[in-house]
Design an enzyme around this catalytic site. Structure first.
Site, short mmCIF file in Angstrom:
data_model
loop_
_atom_site.label_atom_id
_atom_site.label_comp_id
_atom_site.label_asym_id
_atom_site.label_seq_id
_atom_site.Cartn_x
_atom_site.Cartn_y
_atom_site.Cartn_z
N HIS A 94 8.22 -1.65 -14.69
CA HIS A 94 7.61 -0.49 -14.05
C HIS A 94 8.41 0.77 -14.38
O HIS A 94 7.84 1.80 -14.72
CB HIS A 94 7.53 -0.73 -12.54
N ASP A 95 9.74 0.67 -14.31
CA ASP A 95 10.60 1.80 -14.70
C ASP A 95 10.36 2.19 -16.15
O ASP A 95 10.25 3.37 -16.49
CB ASP A 95 12.08 1.45 -14.53
#
Length: 154
Positions: A94-95
């Site tokens: 996600h990052d």
């Protein structure tokens, strides 16, 4: 007097010749043209997308020319393994999606998909469990998803 006029002209000619003969390696490296497609391919909700991203992450050196930002704080201020559920890798992807889409200037259009991919990654973690443990994992995954959906910085 004549010598003073020749020196600047000679210096200009020398500098021009050196720049013209400079090896291409001295030029700034160019990022491959398919970077947006690769980024998109690695940030889709499906398991194949996750697997491709995880493989690339494991072999980052092979993707160095793309200048991806692989940095992560995993689940930020939330636990990486809440109640023992291993969410850290889903948070890292996600990052990756957020950071690289921001850098490309295409984050707002991709945010919903990135958050959905995050939720799908968490659901795949939860699929390993059964019964009450699975229900607990699913509820935690839903909470993490809602947090990024509502609070993820655009």
């Amino acid at each position: 007097m004549r010598r003073r006029r020749l020196l600047p002209a000679l210096a200009t000619c020398t500098a021009t010749a050196v720049l013209a003969l400079a090896p291409a390696a001295w030029a700034a490296p160019e990022v491959p043209a398919d970077k947006p497609q690769v980024l998109s391919r690695w940030t889709q909700p499906g398991a194949a997308s996750y697997a491709a991203w995880a493989d690339a992450r494991e072999h980052r050196a092979a993707w160095a020319a793309y200048a991806f930002d692989w940095s992560t704080d995993q689940c930020t201020t939330s636990p990486d393994n809440p109640f023992g559920f291993p969410f850290a890798a889903a948070c890292a992807r996600h990052d990756f999606g957020y950071r690289n889409h921001r850098a490309a200037g295409i984050f707002p259009a991709a945010k919903a998909r990135l958050d959905e991919a995050f939720h799908a990654d968490l659901q795949r973690v939860c699929a390993r469990y059964s019964g009450n443990r699975k229900r607990s994992c699913d509820g935690t995954a839903w909470t993490y998803y809602q947090a990024v959906r509502l609070l993820g910085i655009s």
